[in-house]
Design an enzyme around this catalytic site. Structure first.
Site, PDB file in Angstrom:
ATOM      1  N   ARG A  77      -6.264  -7.838 -11.784  1.00  0.00           N
ATOM      2  CA  ARG A  77      -6.666  -8.927 -11.986  1.00  0.00           C
ATOM      3  C   ARG A  77      -8.145  -8.654 -12.647  1.00  0.00           C
ATOM      4  O   ARG A  77      -8.425  -7.517 -12.652  1.00  0.00           O
ATOM      5  CB  ARG A  77      -7.134 -10.169 -10.854  1.00  0.00           C
ATOM      6  CG  ARG A  77      -8.038  -9.651  -9.817  1.00  0.00           C
ATOM      7  CD  ARG A  77      -8.397 -10.478  -8.862  1.00  0.00           C
ATOM      8  NE  ARG A  77      -9.634  -9.681  -7.891  1.00  0.00           N
ATOM      9  CZ  ARG A  77      -9.384  -8.931  -7.027  1.00  0.00           C
ATOM     10  NH1 ARG A  77      -8.079  -8.690  -6.594  1.00  0.00           N
ATOM     11  NH2 ARG A  77     -10.391  -8.421  -6.486  1.00  0.00           N
ATOM     12  N   LYS A 129       0.902  -1.244   0.040  1.00  0.00           N
ATOM     13  CA  LYS A 129       0.196   0.125  -0.117  1.00  0.00           C
ATOM     14  C   LYS A 129       0.978   1.215  -0.046  1.00  0.00           C
ATOM     15  O   LYS A 129       0.553   2.321  -0.941  1.00  0.00           O
ATOM     16  CB  LYS A 129      -0.870   0.040   1.214  1.00  0.00           C
ATOM     17  CG  LYS A 129      -2.214  -0.906   1.080  1.00  0.00           C
ATOM     18  CD  LYS A 129      -3.196  -0.037   1.954  1.00  0.00           C
ATOM     19  CE  LYS A 129      -4.782  -0.335   1.654  1.00  0.00           C
ATOM     20  NZ  LYS A 129      -5.412  -1.450   2.578  1.00  0.00           N
ATOM     21  N   HIS A 151     -16.632  -5.483   4.037  1.00  0.00           N
ATOM     22  CA  HIS A 151     -15.503  -5.470   3.035  1.00  0.00           C
ATOM     23  C   HIS A 151     -16.047  -6.663   2.004  1.00  0.00           C
ATOM     24  O   HIS A 151     -15.200  -6.879   0.944  1.00  0.00           O
ATOM     25  CB  HIS A 151     -14.220  -5.564   3.629  1.00  0.00           C
ATOM     26  CG  HIS A 151     -14.059  -4.336   4.510  1.00  0.00           C
ATOM     27  ND1 HIS A 151     -13.872  -3.181   4.140  1.00  0.00           N
ATOM     28  CD2 HIS A 151     -13.736  -4.562   5.763  1.00  0.00           C
ATOM     29  CE1 HIS A 151     -13.705  -2.542   5.240  1.00  0.00           C
ATOM     30  NE2 HIS A 151     -13.621  -3.437   6.298  1.00  0.00           N
ATOM     31  N   GLU A 206      -4.181   8.117   7.472  1.00  0.00           N
ATOM     32  CA  GLU A 206      -5.013   8.817   6.525  1.00  0.00           C
ATOM     33  C   GLU A 206      -6.267   9.583   7.035  1.00  0.00           C
ATOM     34  O   GLU A 206      -6.737   9.054   8.059  1.00  0.00           O
ATOM     35  CB  GLU A 206      -5.663   7.754   5.348  1.00  0.00           C
ATOM     36  CG  GLU A 206      -4.740   7.192   4.328  1.00  0.00           C
ATOM     37  CD  GLU A 206      -5.243   6.415   3.454  1.00  0.00           C
ATOM     38  OE1 GLU A 206      -6.520   6.091   3.668  1.00  0.00           O
ATOM     39  OE2 GLU A 206      -4.707   5.971   2.545  1.00  0.00           O
TER      40      GLU A 206
END
Ligand code: MV4
Length: 685
Positions: A317, A141, A260, A225
């Site tokens: 992907r 990340k 999620h 963040e």
């Protein structure tokens, strides 16, 4: 399978070049390193393009659809994915043994594994996906964020550098302003995230985030963040070829998710303006170019309600939800993948791509929404999916890999199917989605079908008030108290169970079979959703009279075959489907699936009758087997005879230790309700 508008907007020069190179370069045989619907999806396009396919499968999947759909198949190990679908060595060996030129990884499993991509290359096979270097670049990340920053892709205000001292990170958080979100650098899918509301809470949250990060990813680095409240998840489909072309195929809104896990995905995103679409598309293309991307990729953004958007991560992907993009762009993205992997240029350029209508996808899962979405396994005893073929223009599409009789096992993802609908606009797509969900009939594992129907009819969703908290916020609407069992459902059940066919020539079907003792009159009980119900059925000249919940209704039976039932209820014709599994009757009517458990009175025959030495038939039936002789001494529970009633066999057993004095009927005899079947003397204790 797809191509809603083949060739739309394609410039003839591109087409010609493609056809020439296509004839020279396209693969003759590919291996599909996956299972389930995505393996079938890839096989379908390969077949359409005349490419031979090799399936790999685990021992659990020997009989599965993806194996049946491919030209060849290779067993790669036992059921656990770690020993089969994740075994790079075995998959490469299978590809070598079958003379495969290229490998499609699908999604999940090895699709984002750079070692696998590299192993394909080392062994002289094409990995149908991005270069290993692009997978690696997007894998971390914080490293990805640094790259994106250089490429002018918008990032959430925050700190994603190397320094990890607690005091330093807290200063960063103070500067960003609370609330902030701590994320594991190596993380993904929401794991290891902590919201911090105040500076005083920072140190404890950091320690907890680091602990989870080291346990989950073996890496305790974090990034900080600004925390966005109620964001939307908007992702951009990108595609790049080896000649340096890169396009975006617009956006998908995947905000409706649960922990999620995406539940609904749609394209285009409601409320998107042309300017923002272009800005996000170009940002996504910049992101892809920054890592020398090739093939299909998705750049994930979170967007504020005001439209500002920030890069989250890139999925290297083809994604589960790619069909919504296919339906609005008239493309086959697996075909694009194959062409790009074979070295061809992209089939379309940016200016040729257009959005046509609206598409929505729902993931049909074997899970129990009422039990916290616990995965549910078992055989699909009855499976009816909407008839996609009846929609000739791709209005309804089902991507599935299961057939009736197949099992959902605990080894793999419990997705049963993807339902994808298209419409001229969102409202039409939603109407088709509802219609299609109502047409689904699944018996066996619990499913989320009814939940999905409630979800797509929730005002917040129909009004497109989308954000990642939608399901949690509307919990009460999405989990309403159970409704009473409708009279129609009960009538359909009775028609299947207890309403003999008055027109049949089978004497057992004749109402006389039931009326030996006089008028047909039956009192039946069933359980539904842990509640007990009672219903009384009488045969009258004008039909069947049903008394249920202080309502009397006249029913006439119209037709029953296998699972379809139609009848007239107070002159109104209804039809539905009743699927019987032992004593459970699954009744489907107008999109409702109710399970009526019938407490079979035969199951307890004789239990309370032993004192009088009489064993009587609690309902009319036919003797099918005698298991003891007259005069036999038997133990308690010894099977004495088998009787058929309600088209099921029932065993009558000795209610106690004792002696069978007389058998009153022979095999084949019809017996009336209340008839004494045998004389029995319990042993005096
Ligand atoms: C966020 C966020 C709010 N603010 N980052 C969750 C998984 C990972 N891909 C990113 N996630 C989020 N990052 C900031 N700065 C909210 C989420 C988030 C989320 C994002 C996309 C889809 C669903 C989500 C559900 C909860 C939280």
């Amino acid at each position: 399978m797809m191509s809603r508008h083949p060739g739309v907007g394609r410039d003839p020069a591109t087409l010609k070049k493609k056809e020439i190179t296509g004839a020279v370069c396209m693969f003759k045989k590919i291996l599909i390193a996956n299972r389930g619907e995505i393996a079938c999806r890839v096989a379908a396009t390969a077949r359409r393009l005349g490419i031979r396919t090799v399936a790999v499968y685990s021992q659990a999947d020997a009989q599965s659809q993806h194996v049946a759909m491919c030209d060849e198949s290779v067993l790669i190990g036992p059921a656990p994915a770690k020993e089969s679908y994740l075994r790079i060595d075995r998959i490469i060996a299978a590809a070598r043994d079958t003379g495969t030129e290229a490998i499609h990884p699908g999604y999940g499993f090895l699709s984002e594994n750079e070692e696998f991509a590299a192993a394909c290359e080392t062994n002289g096979m094409v990995f149908i996906g991005p270069p290993a270097s692009a997978i690696r670049a997007m894998g971390s990340k914080s490293a990805a964020k640094a790259l994106m920053e250089q490429a002018n892709v918008p990032l959430v205000p925050g700190y994603h550098g190397e320094r990890q001292e607690a005091d330093f990170l807290r200063e960063q958080a103070d500067a960003i302003g609370y609330p902030v979100l701590l994320k594991a650098s190596a993380g993904g899918g929401g794991k290891g995230m902590r919201i911090v509301e105040r500076s005083e809470d920072f140190a404890a949250a950091l320690a907890s985030c680091q602990r989870e990060a080291i346990n989950s990813f073996g890496d305790d680095r974090v990034l900080v963040e600004k925390y966005l409240q109620r964001p939307r998840h908007i992702e951009i489909q990108v595609f790049a070829d080896t000649q340096g072309n890169c396009v975006y195929l617009f956006e998908r809104d995947c905000s409706v998710q649960r922990r999620h896990q995406k539940v609904l995905e749609e394209a285009p995103a409601p409320g998107m303006t042309e300017e923002r679409r272009q800005a996000m598309g170009e940002a996504a293309v910049n992101a892809a170019r920054a890592v020398d991307y090739v093939g299909a990729g998705t750049v994930e953004f979170i967007a504020n309600q005001d439209g500002s958007f920030y890069f989250m991560e890139m999925n290297t992907r083809l994604q589960v939800e790619h069909p919504v993009t296919e339906l609005i762009t008239g493309t086959d993205l697996v075909e694009w993948q194959l062409r790009v992997a074979a070295g061809e240029p992209l089939p379309m350029q940016q200016q040729d791509l257009r959005i046509d209508g609206h598409a929505i996808e729902a993931r049909i899962y074997a899970e129990n929404p009422e039990k916290g979405f616990l995965p549910s396994t078992g055989s699909l005893l009855h499976l009816r999916l909407p008839d996609a073929v009846a929609f000739a223009h791709g209005e309804v599409r089902i991507d599935a890999a299961v057939r009736q009789g197949d099992a959902i096992t605990p080894h793999y993802d419990p997705m049963i199917a993807k339902l994808i609908v298209h419409g001229d606009d969102r409202a039409q797509a939603l109407a088709r989605m509802r219609q299609s969900l109502q047409a689904m009939e699944i018996v066996g594992p619990a499913t989320n079908v009814a939940f999905l129907e409630r979800l797509i009819t929730t005002p917040a969703f129909t009004d497109a008030e989308l954000d990642t908290g939608l399901i949690e916020r509307h919990h009460a609407l999405l989990f309403p108290p159970t409704e009473p069992v409708p009279v129609e459902t009960v009538a359909l059940w009775l028609a299947k169970l207890a309403m003999p066919d008055t027109t049949s020539h089978d004497p057992w079907d004749s109402p006389q079979g039931w009326r030996l003792n006089g008028n047909y009159h039956r009192q039946l009980r069933f359980d539904c959703d842990d509640q007990a119900f009672e219903v009384v059925l009488d045969y009258r000249r004008d039909g069947w009279r049903m008394a249920y919940q202080s309502q009397e209704t006249i029913l006439t039976r119209i037709a029953i075959d296998q699972t379809s039932v139609s009848l007239s209820i107070e002159g109104r014709r209804i039809s539905g489907r009743v699927v019987r599994v032992d004593d459970r009757f699954h009744v489907f009517w107008q999109g409702q699936h109710r399970i009526l458990s019938w407490s079979d009175p035969m199951a307890h025959a004789g239990e309370h009758e032993s004192e009088g030495g009489r064993l009587t038939a609690p309902m009319p039936g036919k003797i099918v087997q005698l298991m003891v002789a007259e005069g036999a001494s038997v133990e308690k529970g010894t099977p004495l005879l088998i009787m058929e009633a309600m088209k099921m066999e029932h065993t009558i057993s000795a209610p106690a230790k004792g002696k069978v004095e007389a058998l009153n009927y022979a095999v084949g005899d019809q017996v009336a309700e209340g008839a004494q079947l045998l004389s029995f003397t319990p042993e005096a204790s």
